[in-house]
Design an enzyme around this catalytic site. Structure first.
Site, short mmCIF file in Angstrom:
data_model
loop_
_atom_site.label_atom_id
_atom_site.label_comp_id
_atom_site.label_asym_id
_atom_site.label_seq_id
_atom_site.Cartn_x
_atom_site.Cartn_y
_atom_site.Cartn_z
N SER A 285 40.19 3.86 -51.06
CA SER A 285 39.38 2.74 -51.08
C SER A 285 39.51 2.75 -48.90
O SER A 285 40.47 4.01 -48.65
CB SER A 285 40.08 0.85 -51.14
OG SER A 285 39.57 0.07 -50.14
N ASP B 11 32.45 5.04 -54.29
CA ASP B 11 33.54 5.83 -53.14
C ASP B 11 34.81 6.98 -53.15
O ASP B 11 35.40 7.25 -51.95
CB ASP B 11 34.82 4.29 -53.21
CG ASP B 11 34.58 3.31 -51.80
OD1 ASP B 11 33.62 3.00 -50.82
OD2 ASP B 11 34.95 2.24 -51.98
N ARG C 115 41.97 -2.22 -57.66
CA ARG C 115 41.29 -1.75 -57.40
C ARG C 115 40.21 -0.54 -58.91
O ARG C 115 41.50 -0.76 -59.72
CB ARG C 115 41.61 -0.27 -56.84
CG ARG C 115 40.48 0.66 -56.07
CD ARG C 115 39.63 0.91 -54.86
NE ARG C 115 39.02 1.16 -54.30
CZ ARG C 115 38.54 1.22 -53.61
NH1 ARG C 115 37.37 -0.48 -53.38
NH2 ARG C 115 37.33 2.45 -53.01
N THR D 214 32.22 -6.66 -48.85
CA THR D 214 33.45 -6.41 -49.35
C THR D 214 34.35 -7.96 -48.92
O THR D 214 33.69 -8.49 -47.63
CB THR D 214 34.85 -6.27 -48.48
OG1 THR D 214 34.16 -4.65 -49.22
CG2 THR D 214 36.07 -5.45 -49.11
N ASN E 100 31.92 -3.16 -53.58
CA ASN E 100 31.95 -2.56 -52.72
C ASN E 100 30.05 -3.10 -51.69
O ASN E 100 30.45 -3.33 -51.04
CB ASN E 100 31.44 -0.85 -53.61
CG ASN E 100 31.44 -0.01 -52.42
OD1 ASN E 100 31.70 0.37 -51.49
ND2 ASN E 100 30.90 0.92 -52.48
N GLN F 186 31.35 0.59 -57.17
CA GLN F 186 32.74 1.36 -56.54
C GLN F 186 33.05 2.57 -56.42
O GLN F 186 33.26 3.56 -55.86
CB GLN F 186 33.84 0.11 -56.64
CG GLN F 186 35.16 -0.10 -55.67
CD GLN F 186 34.24 -0.71 -54.92
OE1 GLN F 186 33.57 -0.21 -53.99
NE2 GLN F 186 34.44 -1.79 -55.18
N GLY G 5 33.99 -4.02 -44.32
CA GLY G 5 32.55 -3.28 -43.00
C GLY G 5 33.47 -1.39 -43.70
O GLY G 5 33.20 -0.73 -42.64
N GLY G 6 33.93 -1.17 -45.30
CA GLY G 6 34.20 0.51 -45.82
C GLY G 6 35.44 0.77 -44.43
O GLY G 6 36.79 0.03 -43.17
O1 DON Z 1 37.13 0.18 -50.37
C1 DON Z 1 36.37 0.20 -49.78
O2 DON Z 1 36.95 0.98 -48.64
C2 DON Z 1 34.86 -0.11 -49.76
N1 DON Z 1 34.37 0.43 -51.24
C3 DON Z 1 35.23 -1.07 -48.97
C4 DON Z 1 33.49 -1.69 -48.65
C5 DON Z 1 33.11 -3.03 -47.92
O3 DON Z 1 33.94 -3.11 -47.00
C6 DON Z 1 31.64 -3.09 -47.75
N2 DON Z 1 31.35 -4.65 -46.88
N3 DON Z 1 31.37 -4.48 -45.73
#
Ligand code: DON
Length: 592
Positions: free
Chosen positions: A471, A442, A130, A400, A420, A439, A493-494
């Site tokens: 994350s 986050d 990360r 992501t 991100n 990032q 998808g966060g």
């Molecule tokens: O680390 C994380 O949780 C986010 N930065 C992930 C971002 C993400 O999945 C964007 N995609 N759709």
């Protein structure tokens, strides 16, 4: 059972009822091996008639080894390495570098990620690569004069953490790979140097993000003449090819020191960023023990903090496991329990988790069965609880991409990597050919204020120089009761990664869905705050939504994560693996 019920599901019922009678049907046999530990009252799932994806579509399968990613060229790079005798780690590293070239919206050298792996000899590992906050970062750096968050954590030169991807991929290769850098990087270097043919997917991705890209130096390459390249155009990335060449020749130093590092530091300084050459030279990935859990007799290996992914997936599954009966799939009771479990786990996640180097966390407790039992005691099948009434465990003291690889020996790797948002901060480094991450968003930019994913997070995830931002990425390996790799799953998808991964696992284990259905089935999402249960449009019947609202849920249509996954078919038989990219996104699953 209606006419939409898939043939596979119908056969599934018989295979299950006649437990022990194994047919030629894949997945059901392997599932039956563990059936003893699963609830016995399962009804067969049927998708709502308006749902976009039809059940029963077979997933691609392969005799020996398999790769699933969001990018066809990257999957092919992985298969090339597997066919050349590389192991799953060699292939995963090749996919990672190839994504950085052929999938610029999310594949990256300028971001970071997580890998969970299980070698056939039993070794298990997790790698945290990360991004970290640059030394010049400060807790309130994104709060404007008006006391409100600015957009600088998302767009432009101040949004980037120190990238970890290159150090991470090379650390994986060094420790668990069998090939050298030049071998595994060859496909990526070829794609950058010789160019890729722009297809409709790449063109659309660039077109949809043109407003961001055109603000920075990547515009000349990705928006020639101000327009996205035409389908069929040839996209050569000479700067990126040179960067990859430096890495192949000099390892981590080829990126974190010397010409490439200087190019990044120069552009950051020019644009008013805080990331320096010294930040780059000090970056280190961290090996961690994978987080372990279990669900109804299956083992789970997932990503520990600095990602919340593993903890939240395991805490949710532990809560669900406290129910011995499994309600009908997509029923009001089933979705109510699922959403309640997500809500409880996210309350803990949002409040208590952060980078372990900076935050003391009750991870053992959060992922323990006893804690799940205690949460269960407060759950009612009749009523939803408002998030504002729930207490977190308390501390003690958009873009992501995920990919999965398994090789002919059963070594398995799950990787999620990200910059991100799509195309990260938008900043592209001249001379290095790299999009930088955003990032920093986050982190908890301001307690109580939602981030781009609507997550409301706490002090445990505050900005500190050198710290990793929390994350939700959750590359996860599921083991069968014999301890063999059964499924590899992760996504983008966060926070929706977490809820998507859980539902794919629950669909595969509790509802015995074949892989394509487990991933293609409609999903819900609840992340505690905003206090609303989201469902995919056309995915939940209107009467079920009404029943959920009657229990006290606020509901609305919403999005979900998108997964890639690989799953074992019949133990000991060929083809050995089925693989899949989420039908909601693009990609390729292939093997040999
Ligand atoms: O680390 C994380 O949780 C986010 N930065 C992930 C971002 C993400 O999945 C964007 N995609 N759709």
């Amino acid at each position: 059972m209606n006419s939409k019920t898939s043939i596979l599901h119908v056969i599934g019922v018989f295979a299950f009822l006649l437990a022990g009678v194994t047919g030629a049907l894949v997945c059901l046999h392997a599932q039956a091996q563990n059936a003893g530990r699963r609830p016995s009252n399962v009804e067969i799932a049927t998708f709502p008639s308006a749902w976009t994806y039809r059940p029963g579509t077979p997933a691609p399968s392969a005799q020996n080894a398999m790769v699933a990613s969001n990018c066809a060229l990257a999957t092919k790079a992985g298969v090339e390495i597997l066919r050349a005798g590389g192991n799953a780690v060699d292939a995963a590293v090749a996919v990672g570098f190839a994504l950085a070239v052929a999938y610029p919206e999310a594949g990256n050298l300028g971001g970071g990620g997580y890998a969970v792996l299980r070698m056939a000899d039993g070794r298990e590992a997790a790698l945290d690569y990360r991004e970290t906050a640059p030394a010049g970062a400060a807790p309130k750096m994104y709060i404007g004069r008006d006391g409100k968050p600015t957009d600088q954590s998302l767009v432009g030169h101040r949004a980037s953490g120190v990238p970890g991807s290159v150090a991470g991929l090379l650390a994986l290769l060094d420790k668990y790979g069998s090939m050298n850098r030049a071998q595994v990087m060859a496909p990526a270097i070829r794609l950058a140097r010789d160019g890729v043919t722009v297809d409709a997917i790449l063109r659309t991705s660039i077109a949809e993000n043109a407003d961001l890209i055109k603000r920075f130096a990547g515009a000349a390459l990705f928006l020639p003449g101000g327009q996205p390249p035409a389908v069929g155009a040839h996209l050569v990335q000479a700067d990126l090819a040179a960067t990859l060449g430096q890495i192949a020749a000099h390892g981590s130093d080829g990126f974190y020191r010397g010409e490439v590092a200087d190019a990044i530091a120069r552009e950051m300084q020019r644009g008013g960023g805080i990331l320096t050459a010294r930040d780059l030279a000090s970056y280190q990935p961290v090996w961690r023990d994978p987080l372990k859990g279990s669900y109804r007799g299956y083992g789970l290996l997932s990503m520990p903090p600095s990602s919340s992914g593993g903890v939240t997936v395991i805490e949710t599954l532990n809560i669900l496991e406290t129910y011995k009966d499994v309600p009908a799939w997509n029923s009001a009771l089933g979705l109510h329990r699922l959403a309640s479990a997500f809500q409880r786990a996210f309350v803990d996640r949002n409040t208590s988790l952060g980078d372990p180097a900076f935050t003391k966390m009750p991870i053992q407790r959060m992922t323990g069965k006893a804690y799940a039992q205690s949460l269960r005691a407060s759950l009612s099948d009749a009523r939803a609880a408002a998030t504002s009434t729930l207490k977190a465990i308390g501390s003690e003291g958009t873009q992501t991409t995920n990919y999965c690889v398994v090789d002919r020996n059963g070594n398995a790797v799950g990787v999620t990597t990200t910059i991100n948002s799509l195309y990260g901060s938008g900043v592209w480094i001249p001379g290095a050919g790299v999009f930088m991450n955003n990032q920093m968003d986050d982190f908890t930019v301001q307690p109580g204020t939602p981030n781009q994913f609507g997550l409301v997070q706490g002090e445990a995830n505050g900005i500190v120089p050198g710290k990793r931002m929390l994350s939700a990425m959750a590359p996860t390996i599921v083991l069968d009761s014999a301890g063999k790799v059964w499924m590899i799953v992760g996504g983008r998808g966060g926070p929706r990664i977490i809820t998507a991964v859980v539902q794919a696992i629950v669909n595969a284990i509790d509802y015995r869905m074949p892989l394509a259905d487990a991933v293609g089935a409609p999903r819900i999402h609840d992340q505690a705050l905003p206090d609303v249960l989201e469902y995919e449009k056309d995915g939940v019947p209107a009467d079920v939504i009404r029943a959920l609202e009657a229990k006290g849920w606020k509901t609305r249509p919403g999005g979900t994560g998108s997964l890639t996954a690989i799953k074992r078919t019949i133990a000991g038989s060929k083809p050995a693996w089925e693989g899949l990219f989420d039908p909601r996104k693009h990609g390729l699953a292939a093997g040999y």
